[in-house]
Design a protein around this motif. Structure first.
Motif, PDB file in Angstrom:
ATOM      1  N   ASP A  36       0.818  -1.212   0.000  1.00  0.00           N
ATOM      2  CA  ASP A  36       0.000   0.000   0.000  1.00  0.00           C
ATOM      3  C   ASP A  36       0.852   1.263   0.000  1.00  0.00           C
ATOM      4  OD1 ASP A  36      -2.265  -1.600   0.180  1.00  0.00           O
ATOM      5  OD2 ASP A  36      -2.352  -1.460   2.357  1.00  0.00           O
ATOM      6  N   LEU A  37       1.989   1.207   0.705  1.00  0.00           N
ATOM      7  CA  LEU A  37       2.877   2.365   0.839  1.00  0.00           C
ATOM      8  C   LEU A  37       4.228   2.012   0.228  1.00  0.00           C
ATOM      9  CD1 LEU A  37       3.163   5.242   2.074  1.00  0.00           C
ATOM     10  CD2 LEU A  37       4.092   4.128   4.109  1.00  0.00           C
ATOM     11  N   ARG A  95       0.953   6.081  -2.129  1.00  0.00           N
ATOM     12  CA  ARG A  95      -0.018   5.486  -1.211  1.00  0.00           C
ATOM     13  C   ARG A  95      -1.146   4.946  -2.085  1.00  0.00           C
ATOM     14  NH1 ARG A  95      -0.608   3.498   3.851  1.00  0.00           N
ATOM     15  NH2 ARG A  95      -2.815   3.306   4.190  1.00  0.00           N
ATOM     16  N   ASP A  96      -1.368   3.641  -2.022  1.00  0.00           N
ATOM     17  CA  ASP A  96      -2.382   2.988  -2.861  1.00  0.00           C
ATOM     18  C   ASP A  96      -2.179   3.322  -4.336  1.00  0.00           C
ATOM     19  OD1 ASP A  96      -3.606   1.819  -0.597  1.00  0.00           O
ATOM     20  OD2 ASP A  96      -4.720   3.673  -0.234  1.00  0.00           O
ATOM     21  N   VAL A 100       1.842  10.775  -3.334  1.00  0.00           N
ATOM     22  CA  VAL A 100       1.403  11.636  -2.230  1.00  0.00           C
ATOM     23  C   VAL A 100       2.504  12.583  -1.764  1.00  0.00           C
ATOM     24  CG1 VAL A 100      -0.416  10.074  -1.427  1.00  0.00           C
ATOM     25  CG2 VAL A 100       1.902   9.837  -0.509  1.00  0.00           C
ATOM     26  N   GLU A 118       6.270   7.732   7.514  1.00  0.00           N
ATOM     27  CA  GLU A 118       5.385   7.563   8.678  1.00  0.00           C
ATOM     28  C   GLU A 118       4.173   8.486   8.584  1.00  0.00           C
ATOM     29  OE1 GLU A 118       8.034   8.024  12.015  1.00  0.00           O
ATOM     30  OE2 GLU A 118       8.567   5.895  11.980  1.00  0.00           O
ATOM     31  N   THR A 119       4.363   9.691   8.088  1.00  0.00           N
ATOM     32  CA  THR A 119       3.258  10.621   7.911  1.00  0.00           C
ATOM     33  C   THR A 119       2.213  10.036   6.961  1.00  0.00           C
ATOM     34  OG1 THR A 119       4.630  12.555   8.323  1.00  0.00           O
ATOM     35  CG2 THR A 119       2.631  12.919   7.039  1.00  0.00           C
ATOM     36  N   HIS A 120       2.674   9.460   5.860  1.00  0.00           N
ATOM     37  CA  HIS A 120       1.744   8.948   4.856  1.00  0.00           C
ATOM     38  C   HIS A 120       1.220   7.556   5.195  1.00  0.00           C
ATOM     39  CE1 HIS A 120       1.883  12.426   2.343  1.00  0.00           C
ATOM     40  NE2 HIS A 120       3.183  12.474   2.528  1.00  0.00           N
ATOM     41  N   ALA A 122       0.122   6.863   8.120  1.00  0.00           N
ATOM     42  CA  ALA A 122      -0.942   7.126   9.089  1.00  0.00           C
ATOM     43  C   ALA A 122      -2.238   7.605   8.435  1.00  0.00           C
ATOM     44  CB  ALA A 122      -0.462   8.168  10.097  1.00  0.00           C
ATOM     45  N   GLU A 123      -2.187   7.903   7.157  1.00  0.00           N
ATOM     46  CA  GLU A 123      -3.388   8.435   6.468  1.00  0.00           C
ATOM     47  C   GLU A 123      -4.465   7.390   6.335  1.00  0.00           C
ATOM     48  OE1 GLU A 123      -1.951  10.052   2.780  1.00  0.00           O
ATOM     49  OE2 GLU A 123      -1.250  11.839   3.786  1.00  0.00           O
TER      50      GLU A 123
END
Length: 123
Positions: A36-37, A95-96, A100, A118-120, A122-123
């Motif tokens: 996913d990431l 992301r997906d 991003v 880590e920021t992305h 957590a979305e």
């Protein structure tokens, strides 16, 4: 896809513990289907800054969420063109399957890249 570590068979986003080298558009597609990431680092042969990023990306792969992959823009131009790569190294966070974030201003610290992932995550 040249794996330098065991893959993440369940696709839980933790990713391989070392960066993987994407050798084709098919490798890229497979990576996006599995994770996913994703952090893509676009490089070229002979790029000194790109080479200096190798240990940074190894540290990121061990400690950050997601999968880390390296794409040689000269060898896999279809993927580089998809992201309009104009300079190397360029780091693109997906992301997906969607971009991003992007860092394209030279050398980056492991802390900067881990924080970005880590920021992305957590979305």
């Amino acid at each position: 896809m040249t794996e330098t570590a065991p893959s993440d068979p369940i696709g839980d986003g933790s990713g391989p513990q070392k960066p993987v080298q994407l050798d084709s558009a098919a490798d890229y597609d497979e990576l996006l289907e599995t994770h996913d990431l994703v952090l893509l680092e676009f490089v070229t042969s002979g790029c000194g800054i790109c080479a200096s990023m190798e240990p940074v990306l190894s540290a990121v792969a061990r400690s950050a969420p997601g999968a880390v992959a390296t794409v040689n823009a000269g060898l896999v131009p279809d993927v580089a063109d998809e992201y309009d790569i104009r300079s190397v190294p360029t780091l693109v966070v997906l992301r997906d399957g969607e971009e991003v974030a992007r860092l394209d201003d030279g050398f980056q610290s492991a802390e900067t890249v881990v924080d970005l992932l880590e920021t992305h995550a957590a979305e």
